[in-house]
Design an enzyme around this catalytic site. Structure first.
Site, PDB file in Angstrom:
ATOM      1  N   HIS A   1      34.871  31.149  31.658  1.00 50.53           N
ATOM      2  CA  HIS A   1      33.888  32.015  32.294  1.00 50.53           C
ATOM      3  C   HIS A   1      34.241  32.235  33.753  1.00 50.53           C
ATOM      4  CE1 HIS A   1      32.311  28.334  34.006  1.00 50.53           C
ATOM      5  NE2 HIS A   1      31.961  27.846  32.825  1.00 50.53           N
TER       6      HIS A   1
HETATM    7  P1  TYD Z   1      29.199  25.408  29.473  1.00 53.56           P
HETATM    8  O1  TYD Z   1      29.041  26.369  30.597  1.00 53.56           O
HETATM    9  O2  TYD Z   1      29.711  25.929  28.183  1.00 53.56           O
HETATM   10  O3  TYD Z   1      30.131  24.225  29.940  1.00 53.56           O
HETATM   11  P2  TYD Z   1      31.637  24.302  30.519  1.00 53.56           P
HETATM   12  O4  TYD Z   1      31.726  25.479  31.376  1.00 53.56           O
HETATM   13  O5  TYD Z   1      31.723  23.067  31.311  1.00 53.56           O
HETATM   14  O6  TYD Z   1      32.560  24.323  29.352  1.00 53.56           O
HETATM   15  O7  TYD Z   1      27.821  24.670  29.262  1.00 53.56           O
HETATM   16  C1  TYD Z   1      27.444  24.029  28.057  1.00 53.56           C
HETATM   17  C2  TYD Z   1      25.924  24.101  27.893  1.00 53.56           C
HETATM   18  O8  TYD Z   1      25.266  23.420  28.956  1.00 53.56           O
HETATM   19  C3  TYD Z   1      25.407  25.533  27.921  1.00 53.56           C
HETATM   20  O9  TYD Z   1      24.390  25.633  26.926  1.00 53.56           O
HETATM   21  C4  TYD Z   1      24.786  25.691  29.277  1.00 53.56           C
HETATM   22  C5  TYD Z   1      24.367  24.279  29.639  1.00 53.56           C
HETATM   23  N1  TYD Z   1      24.459  24.010  31.085  1.00 53.56           N
HETATM   24  C6  TYD Z   1      23.312  23.821  31.830  1.00 53.56           C
HETATM   25  O10 TYD Z   1      22.178  23.896  31.313  1.00 53.56           O
HETATM   26  N2  TYD Z   1      23.436  23.537  33.167  1.00 53.56           N
HETATM   27  C7  TYD Z   1      24.641  23.452  33.775  1.00 53.56           C
HETATM   28  O11 TYD Z   1      24.712  23.213  35.006  1.00 53.56           O
HETATM   29  C8  TYD Z   1      25.827  23.671  32.993  1.00 53.56           C
HETATM   30  C9  TYD Z   1      27.199  23.606  33.622  1.00 53.56           C
HETATM   31  C10 TYD Z   1      25.695  23.933  31.656  1.00 53.56           C
END
Ligand code: TYD
Length: 139
Positions: A53
């Site tokens: 992302h």
């Molecule tokens: P995600 O963005 O996919 O994690 P990464 O970028 O580290 O691979 O996040 C996984 C899940 O956690 C998604 O449902 C969103 C949630 N989340 C939060 O609620 N707060 C946060 O600060 C983060 C990073 C993720």
């Protein structure tokens, strides 16, 4: 290149003594923003790719406080760079509007992420084509 030229490795001071190591990171001093949020990622298999992302508003610093991982950063114009995170006293600064993939996690990897914002799902761009479109629109 847009914001990709702002990506940089940070080196933090190690304050070791016979009791072990201590690394201190203070917001707006060692970290180039006020820290609003911290989260950490562990238990990701080697083949897993996380991140995938870009963020319209958040800046991040990533620190592998244990183990190793890699971060691939893309600017949406065809340029990319790969950074290895493998020392607890170094981190990578990621500005807004860069695409990032985290991968090649070692089994003992604990990846600490410091962020400049509270979580807001709406500022995440999770589709690469959308990211490229926003980059082109803002050029
Ligand atoms: P995600 O963005 O996919 O994690 P990464 O970028 O580290 O691979 O996040 C996984 C899940 O956690 C998604 O449902 C969103 C949630 N989340 C939060 O609620 N707060 C946060 O600060 C983060 C990073 C993720």
């Amino acid at each position: 290149m847009h914001n990709m030229n702002k990506v940089r490795m940070l080196e933090f001071q190690q304050r070791g003594d016979e009791r072990g190591h201590l690394v201190i990171v203070e917001g707006s001093k060692d970290i180039p923003f006020d820290i609003k949020r911290a989260f950490y990622i562990y238990g990701s298999d080697t083949g897993v790719v996380r991140g995938r992302h870009a963020n319209r508003e958040s800046e991040f610093v990533l620190i592998n406080v244990a183990g190793k991982s890699k971060v691939k950063v893309k600017d949406g114009e065809g340029n990319e760079a790969i950074y290895c995170l493998d020392r607890p006293h170094t981190g990578i600064y990621l500005p807004t509007m860069v695409w990032k993939d985290m991968y090649d996690f070692s089994p003992d990897s604990v990846l600490l992420v410091l962020a400049s914002t509270h979580y807001n799902a709406n500022e995440y761009i999770r589709n690469f084509d959308d990211f490229v479109r926003e980059i082109q629109r803002d050029t």
